[in-house]
Design an enzyme around this catalytic site. Structure first.
Site, PDB file in Angstrom:
ATOM      1  N   PRO A  10      24.824 -24.671  -6.545  1.00 32.69           N
ATOM      2  CA  PRO A  10      23.389 -24.390  -6.586  1.00 32.69           C
ATOM      3  C   PRO A  10      22.941 -23.615  -7.822  1.00 32.69           C
ATOM      4  CG  PRO A  10      24.495 -23.069  -4.908  1.00 32.69           C
ATOM      5  CD  PRO A  10      25.479 -24.089  -5.370  1.00 32.69           C
ATOM      6  N   ASN A  11      21.759 -23.994  -8.280  1.00 34.11           N
ATOM      7  CA  ASN A  11      21.043 -23.337  -9.391  1.00 34.11           C
ATOM      8  C   ASN A  11      21.631 -23.622 -10.771  1.00 34.11           C
ATOM      9  OD1 ASN A  11      19.100 -21.967  -7.673  1.00 34.11           O
ATOM     10  ND2 ASN A  11      20.818 -20.704  -7.013  1.00 34.11           N
ATOM     11  N   ASN A  74      32.503 -25.368  -9.929  1.00 37.56           N
ATOM     12  CA  ASN A  74      31.777 -24.096 -10.038  1.00 37.56           C
ATOM     13  C   ASN A  74      30.886 -24.038  -8.798  1.00 37.56           C
ATOM     14  OD1 ASN A  74      30.140 -21.939 -10.441  1.00 37.56           O
ATOM     15  ND2 ASN A  74      29.695 -22.383 -12.584  1.00 37.56           N
ATOM     16  N   HIS A  80      30.846 -17.061  -2.905  1.00 38.10           N
ATOM     17  CA  HIS A  80      31.010 -15.746  -2.291  1.00 38.10           C
ATOM     18  C   HIS A  80      30.951 -15.760  -0.764  1.00 38.10           C
ATOM     19  CE1 HIS A  80      30.546 -14.815  -6.454  1.00 38.10           C
ATOM     20  NE2 HIS A  80      29.296 -15.243  -6.479  1.00 38.10           N
ATOM     21  N   ASP A  87      36.798 -24.679   3.458  1.00 39.27           N
ATOM     22  CA  ASP A  87      37.536 -25.510   4.406  1.00 39.27           C
ATOM     23  C   ASP A  87      37.608 -26.955   3.943  1.00 39.27           C
ATOM     24  OD1 ASP A  87      37.993 -23.347   6.004  1.00 39.27           O
ATOM     25  OD2 ASP A  87      36.657 -23.968   7.646  1.00 39.27           O
ATOM     26  N   GLU A  98      38.697 -23.386  -9.688  1.00 37.94           N
ATOM     27  CA  GLU A  98      37.362 -22.777  -9.607  1.00 37.94           C
ATOM     28  C   GLU A  98      37.005 -22.183 -10.964  1.00 37.94           C
ATOM     29  OE1 GLU A  98      36.984 -19.836  -6.449  1.00 37.94           O
ATOM     30  OE2 GLU A  98      35.668 -18.663  -7.741  1.00 37.94           O
ATOM     31  N   LEU A 101      30.902 -19.460 -15.304  1.00 36.21           N
ATOM     32  CA  LEU A 101      30.429 -19.139 -16.648  1.00 36.21           C
ATOM     33  C   LEU A 101      30.520 -17.639 -16.900  1.00 36.21           C
ATOM     34  CD1 LEU A 101      27.361 -21.385 -16.150  1.00 36.21           C
ATOM     35  CD2 LEU A 101      28.902 -21.725 -18.084  1.00 36.21           C
ATOM     36  N   SER A 102      30.014 -16.872 -15.957  1.00 39.26           N
ATOM     37  CA  SER A 102      29.979 -15.417 -16.104  1.00 39.26           C
ATOM     38  C   SER A 102      31.272 -14.809 -15.558  1.00 39.26           C
ATOM     39  CB  SER A 102      28.768 -14.845 -15.355  1.00 39.26           C
ATOM     40  OG  SER A 102      28.897 -15.073 -13.958  1.00 39.26           O
ATOM     41  N   ARG A 111      29.731 -10.319  -5.911  1.00 38.11           N
ATOM     42  CA  ARG A 111      30.302 -11.454  -6.665  1.00 38.11           C
ATOM     43  C   ARG A 111      31.802 -11.305  -6.899  1.00 38.11           C
ATOM     44  NH1 ARG A 111      25.599 -14.198  -8.510  1.00 38.11           N
ATOM     45  NH2 ARG A 111      23.915 -12.721  -8.877  1.00 38.11           N
TER      46      ARG A 111
HETATM   47  C1  DQA Z   1      28.370 -18.447 -11.230  1.00 42.39           C
HETATM   48  C2  DQA Z   1      28.517 -17.020 -10.677  1.00 42.39           C
HETATM   49  C3  DQA Z   1      27.903 -16.909  -9.291  1.00 42.39           C
HETATM   50  O1  DQA Z   1      28.020 -15.587  -8.815  1.00 42.39           O
HETATM   51  C4  DQA Z   1      26.431 -17.265  -9.332  1.00 42.39           C
HETATM   52  O2  DQA Z   1      25.884 -17.234  -8.036  1.00 42.39           O
HETATM   53  C5  DQA Z   1      26.187 -18.581  -9.982  1.00 42.39           C
HETATM   54  C6  DQA Z   1      26.905 -18.878 -11.222  1.00 42.39           C
HETATM   55  C7  DQA Z   1      28.868 -18.552 -12.677  1.00 42.39           C
HETATM   56  O3  DQA Z   1      29.148 -19.665 -13.124  1.00 42.39           O
HETATM   57  O4  DQA Z   1      28.979 -17.538 -13.376  1.00 42.39           O
HETATM   58  O5  DQA Z   1      25.336 -19.353  -9.566  1.00 42.39           O
HETATM   59  O6  DQA Z   1      29.126 -19.322 -10.434  1.00 42.39           O
END
Ligand code: DQA
Length: 142
Positions: A10-11, A74, A80, A87, A98, A101-102, A111
């Site tokens: 997501p996002n 990712n 989290h 599962d 896994e 980026l951050s 996190r």
């Molecule tokens: C993320 C880190 C996650 O904590 C966050 O919710 C994301 C991006 C990353 O790629 O750094 O959506 O997965």
């Protein structure tokens, strides 16, 4: 390892404009193009999915049983707390890596926990777009 499923959670469709101070200005299209280049050089075929929906990611993991040799994921914030995603990875038994980026371990305490990492070969976090390329390399190592 010739067929790999790339999953973006997501996002991540908003990369480029989403919190650039945290995630930089790289877009999802940039990441996918870099992955395709790297995969091409390694003779690997990719299928790529970004979804904001947990169930869609889970369905893709189930479907990967039929064709994929591994999964690069990712999971975004699902990292989290999504036991369902965890599962699904455990259920299909495909090797998974896994990536983030951050540097999730240097951010807010919530996190620091990944419920996904224990069912993956490993986790790469904090290298921006390079996290994905490092993750792909790690996945194809025997
Ligand atoms: C993320 C880190 C996650 O904590 C966050 O919710 C994301 C991006 C990353 O790629 O750094 O959506 O997965």
């Amino acid at each position: 390892m010739t067929n790999i499923l790339i999953l973006h959670g997501p996002n991540l469709n908003l990369l480029g404009t989403r919190e650039p101070g945290v995630y930089g200005t790289v877009t999802l299209a940039d990441i996918n193009a870099a992955l395709e280049r790297e995969a091409g050089a390694r003779g690997i075929t990719l299928r790529v999915l970004q979804s904001n929906h947990e169930g869609a990611l889970i369905d893709a993991i189930h479907e990967a049983r039929g064709w994929a040799d591994g999964i690069l994921i990712n999971p975004g914030a699902f990292t989290h707390y999504s036991y369902a995603l965890r599962d699904a990875i455990a259920a299909v038994g495909l090797p998974a890596v896994e990536v983030h980026l951050s540097h999730i371990h240097a951010r807010e305490p919530f996190r620091h926990t990944s419920v996904i990492a224990p069912v993956c070969r490993g986790q790469i976090s904090g290298f921006g777009l390079q996290s994905y390329l490092l993750g792909l390399a790690a996945l194809v190592v025997d």
